[in-house]
Enzyme design. Sequence first.
Site, PDB file in Angstrom:
ATOM      1  N   HIS A 280       0.846  -1.204   0.000  1.00 19.90           N
ATOM      2  CA  HIS A 280       0.000   0.000   0.000  1.00 19.90           C
ATOM      3  C   HIS A 280       0.878   1.251   0.000  1.00 19.90           C
ATOM      4  O   HIS A 280       0.675   2.166  -0.809  1.00 19.90           O
ATOM      5  CB  HIS A 280      -0.907  -0.020   1.228  1.00 19.90           C
ATOM      6  CG  HIS A 280      -1.691   1.232   1.436  1.00 19.90           C
ATOM      7  ND1 HIS A 280      -3.035   1.331   1.148  1.00 19.90           N
ATOM      8  CD2 HIS A 280      -1.333   2.462   1.899  1.00 19.90           C
ATOM      9  CE1 HIS A 280      -3.459   2.553   1.423  1.00 19.90           C
ATOM     10  NE2 HIS A 280      -2.445   3.250   1.885  1.00 19.90           N
ATOM     11  N   GLU A 281       1.857   1.289   0.913  1.00 16.38           N
ATOM     12  CA  GLU A 281       2.726   2.465   1.009  1.00 16.38           C
ATOM     13  C   GLU A 281       3.628   2.590  -0.219  1.00 16.38           C
ATOM     14  O   GLU A 281       3.899   3.700  -0.684  1.00 16.38           O
ATOM     15  CB  GLU A 281       3.571   2.391   2.282  1.00 16.38           C
ATOM     16  CG  GLU A 281       2.760   2.383   3.570  1.00 16.38           C
ATOM     17  CD  GLU A 281       1.794   3.551   3.674  1.00 16.38           C
ATOM     18  OE1 GLU A 281       2.085   4.628   3.103  1.00 16.38           O
ATOM     19  OE2 GLU A 281       0.740   3.401   4.313  1.00 16.38           O
TER      20      GLU A 281
ATOM     21  N   HIS B 159       1.861   4.336  -2.964  1.00 18.09           N
ATOM     22  CA  HIS B 159       1.902   5.802  -2.825  1.00 18.09           C
ATOM     23  C   HIS B 159       3.181   6.360  -3.434  1.00 18.09           C
ATOM     24  O   HIS B 159       3.175   7.436  -4.038  1.00 18.09           O
ATOM     25  CB  HIS B 159       1.827   6.196  -1.347  1.00 18.09           C
ATOM     26  CG  HIS B 159       0.450   6.160  -0.775  1.00 18.09           C
ATOM     27  ND1 HIS B 159      -0.624   6.770  -1.378  1.00 18.09           N
ATOM     28  CD2 HIS B 159      -0.032   5.596   0.374  1.00 18.09           C
ATOM     29  CE1 HIS B 159      -1.710   6.583  -0.639  1.00 18.09           C
ATOM     30  NE2 HIS B 159      -1.378   5.877   0.422  1.00 18.09           N
TER      31      HIS B 159
ATOM     32  N   GLU C 299      -6.323   6.898  -0.958  1.00 18.61           N
ATOM     33  CA  GLU C 299      -6.252   5.673  -0.164  1.00 18.61           C
ATOM     34  C   GLU C 299      -6.936   4.505  -0.877  1.00 18.61           C
ATOM     35  O   GLU C 299      -6.472   3.367  -0.793  1.00 18.61           O
ATOM     36  CB  GLU C 299      -6.875   5.909   1.209  1.00 18.61           C
ATOM     37  CG  GLU C 299      -6.134   6.924   2.061  1.00 18.61           C
ATOM     38  CD  GLU C 299      -4.649   6.622   2.172  1.00 18.61           C
ATOM     39  OE1 GLU C 299      -4.276   5.444   2.383  1.00 18.61           O
ATOM     40  OE2 GLU C 299      -3.851   7.566   2.033  1.00 18.61           O
TER      41      GLU C 299
END
Length: 338
Positions: free
Chosen positions: A167-168, A171, A244
């Site tokens: 997930h990070e 980003h 998100e």
Amino acid sequence: MQAVGLQTHIWANNTRSIVLLAMFPVLLVLVLYGLQLVLMGFGIIPGSGGTLADDMALAAGMLGWTVPAAGVIAAVWFAIAYFGNQAMIDAMTGARKVERRENPELYNLLENLAISRGMRTPTLRIIETDQLNAYASGLHEGRYSVTVTRGLINTLNRDEVEAVLAHELTHVINKDVRTMVIASIFAGILSVMAELVFRGLFFSRGGRGNNKNAGPLILIGLAIAAIGFALAFVIRMMLSRTREFVADAGAVELTKNPDSMISALRKIEGRSTLKAPDEVQGMFLDNQPEKAGVMGLFATHPPISKRIEALVKFGGGRDSGPWSQQTYAPSTSVPSAG
């Protein structure tokens, strides 16, 4: 993401980010004008001696030299924050850099994800807290960083930790982290400007002039400045809130495991509180207000329930409901470095 595809959502987010970030200089001028009216009302800046309209016109004319001056100050602040942003964020959150030898399995999870996308592995950092959270930071290749909390490492199993790291990393891949850091710097510039002015008002005690339009000038100035700050907050909220969902989808794309992202979010739900300035909290994996209700409308992140709903609907994942020690079977967690 259904129909239009993940890349379309990424493109839409990036386009929206450019437009929203372009508004920050406009907000800087708006806030500066409002603060000038307040200073004029307190007599610190001399008025025109005429009507309220004359004073407002005089304040607008002052922007011809105050805006360049504020621009120089903002540029200096931006340069300091640009090159020192990671040190500032580490100081605010208590994060520390972790080498491979301290936690090789955690490091290898991040490294393997980065290699799968042909990118340089971000620096790994850990925050010593029982809360469950994570964030990515940095502005360019070679300076990116992924930070996780000790509580997250100790609570999540290996697949769930991998989903959070993915997930990070999403980003970082989508340049979300750069956008959020720049937005945080802009917001910090506005906050510092307002703080300097109001500290000046406090120490000067105000009222040194005798402007007959003092009351209306102060009220109008405060209203304009408040609108500017509110819009800056809304922009930061819009920048982080929509990303998100895309980062969750990106984690599924990297790991091919929507169930792990869902179970990770379930474990994180209600256990993610980290103390940090608002500008930094917008970068977190989760950042929900302590009290739900109306305040939820102004949260920088969508509710975890909505994120899970999207993962079930578009990612084909399964949701076992709110987490408890009995809900999910015990599984191997990532070894924790001491």
